[in-house]
Write a protein that holds these residues in place. Structure first.
Motif, short mmCIF file in Angstrom:
data_model
loop_
_atom_site.label_atom_id
_atom_site.label_comp_id
_atom_site.label_asym_id
_atom_site.label_seq_id
_atom_site.Cartn_x
_atom_site.Cartn_y
_atom_site.Cartn_z
N MET A 1 0.84 -1.17 0.00
CA MET A 1 0.00 0.00 0.00
C MET A 1 0.89 1.24 0.00
O MET A 1 1.81 1.35 0.78
N THR A 2 0.62 2.16 -0.89
CA THR A 2 1.43 3.38 -0.96
C THR A 2 0.67 4.52 -0.31
O THR A 2 -0.56 4.54 -0.28
N GLY A 3 1.42 5.49 0.17
CA GLY A 3 0.83 6.66 0.81
C GLY A 3 0.51 7.74 -0.20
O GLY A 3 0.61 7.54 -1.41
N PRO A 4 0.14 8.92 0.30
CA PRO A 4 -0.17 10.03 -0.60
C PRO A 4 1.07 10.45 -1.38
O PRO A 4 2.20 10.30 -0.93
N ARG A 5 0.82 10.96 -2.59
CA ARG A 5 1.93 11.42 -3.42
C ARG A 5 2.58 12.65 -2.80
O ARG A 5 1.90 13.47 -2.17
N ALA A 6 3.89 12.77 -3.00
CA ALA A 6 4.61 13.94 -2.49
C ALA A 6 4.14 15.18 -3.24
O ALA A 6 3.85 15.13 -4.44
N LYS A 7 4.05 16.28 -2.54
CA LYS A 7 3.65 17.55 -3.13
C LYS A 7 4.84 18.50 -3.09
O LYS A 7 5.73 18.35 -2.27
N THR A 8 4.82 19.48 -3.96
CA THR A 8 5.87 20.47 -4.04
C THR A 8 5.25 21.85 -3.93
O THR A 8 4.24 22.14 -4.58
N CYS A 9 5.84 22.73 -3.13
CA CYS A 9 5.36 24.10 -2.99
C CYS A 9 5.51 24.82 -4.33
O CYS A 9 6.59 24.84 -4.92
N ALA A 10 4.42 25.40 -4.79
CA ALA A 10 4.42 26.09 -6.09
C ALA A 10 5.25 27.37 -6.06
O ALA A 10 5.64 27.87 -7.11
N THR A 11 5.56 27.89 -4.88
CA THR A 11 6.30 29.14 -4.79
C THR A 11 7.80 28.91 -4.63
O THR A 11 8.59 29.38 -5.42
N CYS A 12 8.18 28.14 -3.61
CA CYS A 12 9.62 27.97 -3.34
C CYS A 12 10.18 26.67 -3.90
O CYS A 12 11.39 26.48 -3.94
N GLY A 13 9.32 25.74 -4.32
CA GLY A 13 9.77 24.50 -4.92
C GLY A 13 10.18 23.42 -3.92
O GLY A 13 10.64 22.36 -4.31
N ARG A 14 9.99 23.69 -2.64
CA ARG A 14 10.37 22.71 -1.61
C ARG A 14 9.40 21.54 -1.61
O ARG A 14 8.19 21.71 -1.75
N GLY A 15 9.94 20.34 -1.46
CA GLY A 15 9.10 19.15 -1.34
C GLY A 15 8.37 19.17 -0.01
O GLY A 15 8.94 19.55 1.02
N LEU A 16 7.10 18.78 -0.02
CA LEU A 16 6.29 18.80 1.20
C LEU A 16 6.04 17.37 1.67
O LEU A 16 5.57 16.53 0.91
N SER A 17 6.33 17.13 2.92
CA SER A 17 6.10 15.82 3.53
C SER A 17 4.60 15.56 3.60
O SER A 17 3.81 16.48 3.84
N ALA B 1 5.27 28.75 5.10
CA ALA B 1 6.05 29.99 4.98
C ALA B 1 5.61 30.79 3.75
O ALA B 1 5.44 32.01 3.83
N CYS B 2 5.41 30.11 2.63
CA CYS B 2 4.98 30.81 1.42
C CYS B 2 3.55 31.32 1.55
O CYS B 2 3.20 32.36 1.02
N ARG B 3 2.71 30.58 2.29
CA ARG B 3 1.35 31.06 2.54
C ARG B 3 1.39 32.40 3.26
O ARG B 3 0.69 33.33 2.89
N SER B 4 2.23 32.50 4.27
CA SER B 4 2.35 33.75 5.02
C SER B 4 2.76 34.89 4.10
O SER B 4 2.22 36.00 4.19
N LEU B 5 3.71 34.63 3.22
CA LEU B 5 4.17 35.65 2.28
C LEU B 5 3.05 36.08 1.35
O LEU B 5 2.83 37.28 1.12
N VAL B 6 2.30 35.12 0.79
CA VAL B 6 1.20 35.44 -0.12
C VAL B 6 0.12 36.24 0.60
O VAL B 6 -0.36 37.25 0.08
N THR C 1 -2.87 41.20 1.28
CA THR C 1 -3.71 41.87 2.27
C THR C 1 -3.47 43.37 2.20
O THR C 1 -2.34 43.82 2.31
N PRO C 2 -4.55 44.15 2.00
CA PRO C 2 -4.37 45.61 1.94
C PRO C 2 -3.81 46.14 3.26
O PRO C 2 -4.15 45.65 4.33
N LYS C 3 -2.98 47.14 3.13
CA LYS C 3 -2.42 47.77 4.32
C LYS C 3 -3.53 48.58 5.00
O LYS C 3 -4.31 49.25 4.33
N PRO C 4 -3.58 48.53 6.33
CA PRO C 4 -4.62 49.31 7.02
C PRO C 4 -4.36 50.81 6.80
O PRO C 4 -3.22 51.25 6.75
N GLU C 5 -5.45 51.51 6.67
CA GLU C 5 -5.32 52.96 6.50
C GLU C 5 -4.86 53.58 7.81
O GLU C 5 -5.21 53.11 8.89
N ALA C 6 -4.08 54.62 7.68
CA ALA C 6 -3.61 55.30 8.88
C ALA C 6 -4.80 55.86 9.65
O ALA C 6 -5.68 56.51 9.07
#
Length: 100
Positions: free
Chosen positions: A1-17, A81-86, A91-96
């Motif tokens: 039985m095999t597990g889920p396929r490995a995924k890769t981050c679309a932004t940084c290219g890092r393999g995801l466990s 990490a890439c989610r945080s960046l996106v 996200t619009p900057k709050p108005e002063a």
């Protein structure tokens, strides 16, 4: 039985466990324009539209490049990490609030 396929981050290219939290995204950018500058002053005559079409046909850009300027779509997964960046980027900057 095999597990889920490995995924890769679309932004940084890092393999995801398979045990790592990841985030699915779908992004659509659609170009819009409220008015078009036409050579004849914007009356929308057949001559103006024919001239505009001719300019598009003679453009050095490929039809695919022009299409991607008005409709661009991507989907995939990103790491935390890439989610945080996106999120920060989109996200619009709050108005002063001004002086209190």
């Amino acid at each position: 039985m095999t597990g889920p396929r490995a995924k890769t981050c679309a932004t940084c290219g890092r393999g995801l466990s398979p045990r790592e939290v990841y985030y699915r995204f779908s992004l659509v950018l659609q170009g819009e324009q409220d008015a078009i500058d036409t050579p004849g002053g914007g009356t929308g005559s057949e001559e103006e539209l024919a001239l505009l079409l001719k300019q598009l046909e003679e453009s050095p850009e490929s039809p695919q490049e022009m299409e991607e300027q008005v409709h661009w779509e991507r989907s995939g997964v990103v790491c935390g990490a890439c989610r945080s960046l996106v999120v920060r980027t989109l996200t619009p900057k709050p108005e002063a609030a001004g002086p209190h």
